[in-house]
Design an enzyme around this catalytic site. Structure first.
Site, PDB file in Angstrom:
ATOM      1  N   LYS A 156     -46.420  -0.480  -8.755  1.00  0.00           N
ATOM      2  CA  LYS A 156     -45.861   0.859  -8.923  1.00  0.00           C
ATOM      3  C   LYS A 156     -45.097   0.941 -10.242  1.00  0.00           C
ATOM      4  CE  LYS A 156     -43.927  -0.011  -5.111  1.00  0.00           C
ATOM      5  NZ  LYS A 156     -43.115  -0.049  -3.865  1.00  0.00           N
ATOM      6  N   THR A 206     -33.933   9.141  -5.300  1.00  0.00           N
ATOM      7  CA  THR A 206     -35.113   8.275  -5.189  1.00  0.00           C
ATOM      8  C   THR A 206     -34.862   7.081  -4.273  1.00  0.00           C
ATOM      9  OG1 THR A 206     -34.416   7.079  -7.180  1.00  0.00           O
ATOM     10  CG2 THR A 206     -35.976   8.905  -7.474  1.00  0.00           C
ATOM     11  N   GLY A 214     -35.183   4.763  -1.329  1.00  0.00           N
ATOM     12  CA  GLY A 214     -36.186   4.566  -0.295  1.00  0.00           C
ATOM     13  C   GLY A 214     -37.607   4.867  -0.706  1.00  0.00           C
ATOM     14  N   THR A 215     -37.841   5.054  -2.008  1.00  0.00           N
ATOM     15  CA  THR A 215     -39.205   5.403  -2.438  1.00  0.00           C
ATOM     16  C   THR A 215     -40.195   4.274  -2.150  1.00  0.00           C
ATOM     17  OG1 THR A 215     -38.604   4.684  -4.672  1.00  0.00           O
ATOM     18  CG2 THR A 215     -38.539   7.049  -4.224  1.00  0.00           C
ATOM     19  N   GLY A 216     -39.796   3.032  -2.373  1.00  0.00           N
ATOM     20  CA  GLY A 216     -40.709   1.916  -2.133  1.00  0.00           C
ATOM     21  C   GLY A 216     -41.054   1.768  -0.663  1.00  0.00           C
ATOM     22  N   CYS A 217     -40.017   1.828   0.186  1.00  0.00           N
ATOM     23  CA  CYS A 217     -40.237   1.734   1.631  1.00  0.00           C
ATOM     24  C   CYS A 217     -41.122   2.879   2.117  1.00  0.00           C
ATOM     25  CB  CYS A 217     -38.908   1.790   2.377  1.00  0.00           C
ATOM     26  SG  CYS A 217     -37.716   0.523   1.909  1.00  0.00           S
TER      27      CYS A 217
END
Length: 479
Positions: free
Chosen positions: A383, A414, A416-419
């Site tokens: 990402k 932003t 928690g975007t990865g989770c």
């Protein structure tokens, strides 16, 4: 036998023999294969009996149907559930005289007329193909999806689509009316038949009523609700899946940062994992914060033992800088978890840590993706949120590289975007989307979640899961 549904992934064996054949079929059954057809025309009769009996035993253990190609006598001898006949083989009536009324008889067909004739002759299922051009059978006639749809409209028997079908075409074949999809090399020739079978078998969930797909998230808890288990469950539920959890750590955090971490003992993580796996049978596992080497090791072991499809988000550091993965666990991730990973979803710093070199540009991202694949991960999504300019993600899907750009949004919210992104991918996979489409849709989901995020808290606020899910489901239902 006839009271068991003939639907799902239908595996036809290839030229593998002996122990290799048994090992690959066993792995494919672990991955969700529901019907196995044995082909052994060029094999000595004594070897045919040995192989067919061994495969019949594997199918019985897995609760799958076992079909023998062409030979009803061999089917009867090995205790198979039935036989499959080509147009040039014996008639359905002749096979029925050998097998009796309790066995399954299927036939190969290229036209609506042939399918109707097979139905009238007493066939129990109809195979139609070749749907696409195929290199497996040189004399196969390519009939396309239109013929499949026409047979579906005409014949009410279970319908098996065959010929040239791969992972990325399975969904459209199911949508055209197939109850089962027959594959050979897409599973048998794959380095991991279990994962190859699993990613295809999941696509039959596209016909299910919600909750569509069972997703387990193994991650830490976020008391602020923006990341971790909380973000995962919101995403899974709002996108129509059924979510389960194994909690690896409790955190005291809000939008300004992490105040404290209370790890869950590895033994209790194992208890949670066993309880869920042996009863609720998740179809996709998503991992987030695993915290220490002991937890990494036990998760990797379960993924390997059960042949589970895993989306691994290698959470290492929180946005505020708190360490979420101990140093001893990073090496365990490289050595134990990556080889069990279906899709790895690192951001740039995580990719750099795992690959062992800086990742700052798109060229670095591609190099890191190939390095991480060498370490064992099947597919890699790096990402690019930390890039300058466009937010470009790179998906290395087997040997194919996909570039997924998006405009960069000026928004502080932003957290928690990865989770959220990895949970969305896991849920879309479980709902029957093939990997490239699941990743593309998840990219749109997280972009919309950031774009519509409200200002909650005084730091990095959470993304808007609700608005993003409504946007994405409307798009999917309208397509």
């Amino acid at each position: 036998m006839k009271d068991r549904p003939l639907q799902g992934l239908y595996l036809i064996t290839d030229d593998s023999r002996g122990e290799r054949l048994q090992a690959r079929v066993a792995a494919a059954l672990q991955g969700g294969t529901r019907i196995v057809q044995y082909r052994g025309k060029q094999v000595p009769v004594s070897d045919q009996r040995h192989e067919a009996r061994a495969l019949a035993g594997l199918c019985r253990q897995a609760g799958a149907l076992f079909i023998v190609n062409d030979d009803p006598h061999l089917a009867l001898d090995c205790g198979a559930d039935g036989v499959h006949l080509g147009q040039q083989d014996m008639t359905v009536a002749e096979a029925r005289a050998v097998l009796g009324p309790g066995k399954i008889i299927g036939t190969s067909n290229r036209t609506v007329a042939q399918a109707l004739a097979s139905r009238q002759a007493g066939a129990d299922y109809i195979a139609v193909g070749s749907i696409y051009p195929t290199g497996t059978k040189q004399d196969a006639v390519h009939i396309g999806l239109d013929t499949l749809r026409a047979v579906r409209r005409t014949v009410d028997l279970p319908l098996v689509a065959i010929g040239g079908i791969d992972r990325d075409h399975t969904g459209e074949v199911i949508d055209a009316g197939a109850d089962a999809v027959a594959l050979i090399s897409a599973v048998m020739a794959d380095p991991s038949p279990a994962l190859a079978a699993r990613e295809i078998a999941l696509q039959f969930n596209r016909r299910a009523t919600p909750p569509r797909g069972r997703v387990l998230t193994v991650a830490g808890s976020d008391s602020g609700g923006g990341a971790g288990i909380q973000a995962d469950l919101k995403t899974i539920t709002l996108l129509g899946g059924y979510g389960m959890t194994v909690i690896t750590a409790l955190t005291a955090q809000n939008t300004r940062g992490v105040r404290g971490i209370h790890p869950v003992p590895a033994a209790f993580v194992a208890d949670q994992l066993t309880a869920v796996l042996e009863d609720l049978h998740p179809e996709v596992v998503k991992t987030g914060m695993l915290f220490d080497a002991a937890i990494v090791e036990l998760v990797a072991r379960e993924l390997w033992t059960r042949g589970l499809l895993a989306v691994v988000d290698p959470v290492m550091v929180a946005k505020g800088g708190a360490l979420l993965l101990r140093d001893d666990a990073v090496q365990s991730c490289r050595e134990l978890l990556l080889p069990r990973t279906y899709l790895l979803t690192p951001n740039l710093p995580e990719a750099a840590e795992l690959a062992g070199f800086p990742v700052e540009t798109e060229a670095d991202m591609e190099k890191a993706a190939r390095r991480l694949q060498e370490l064992g991960a099947r597919n890699i999504l790096i990402k690019g949120g930390h890039l300058d300019g466009e937010a470009v993600d790179l998906l290395l899907d087997g040997s194919t590289l996909h570039r997924l750009p998006a405009a960069r949004l000026d928004n502080r919210n932003t957290h928690g975007t990865g989770c959220t992104s990895s949970a969305a991918i896991a849920t879309l996979l479980a709902a029957g989307q093939p990997l490239p489409q699941a990743v593309k849709l998840a990219k749109e989901f997280i972009t919309e979640a950031i774009r519509t995020a409200a200002d909650l808290g005084t730091g990095h606020g959470p993304v808007n899961h609700f608005a993003a899910a409504r946007y994405l489901l409307n798009k999917i239902e309208g397509s």
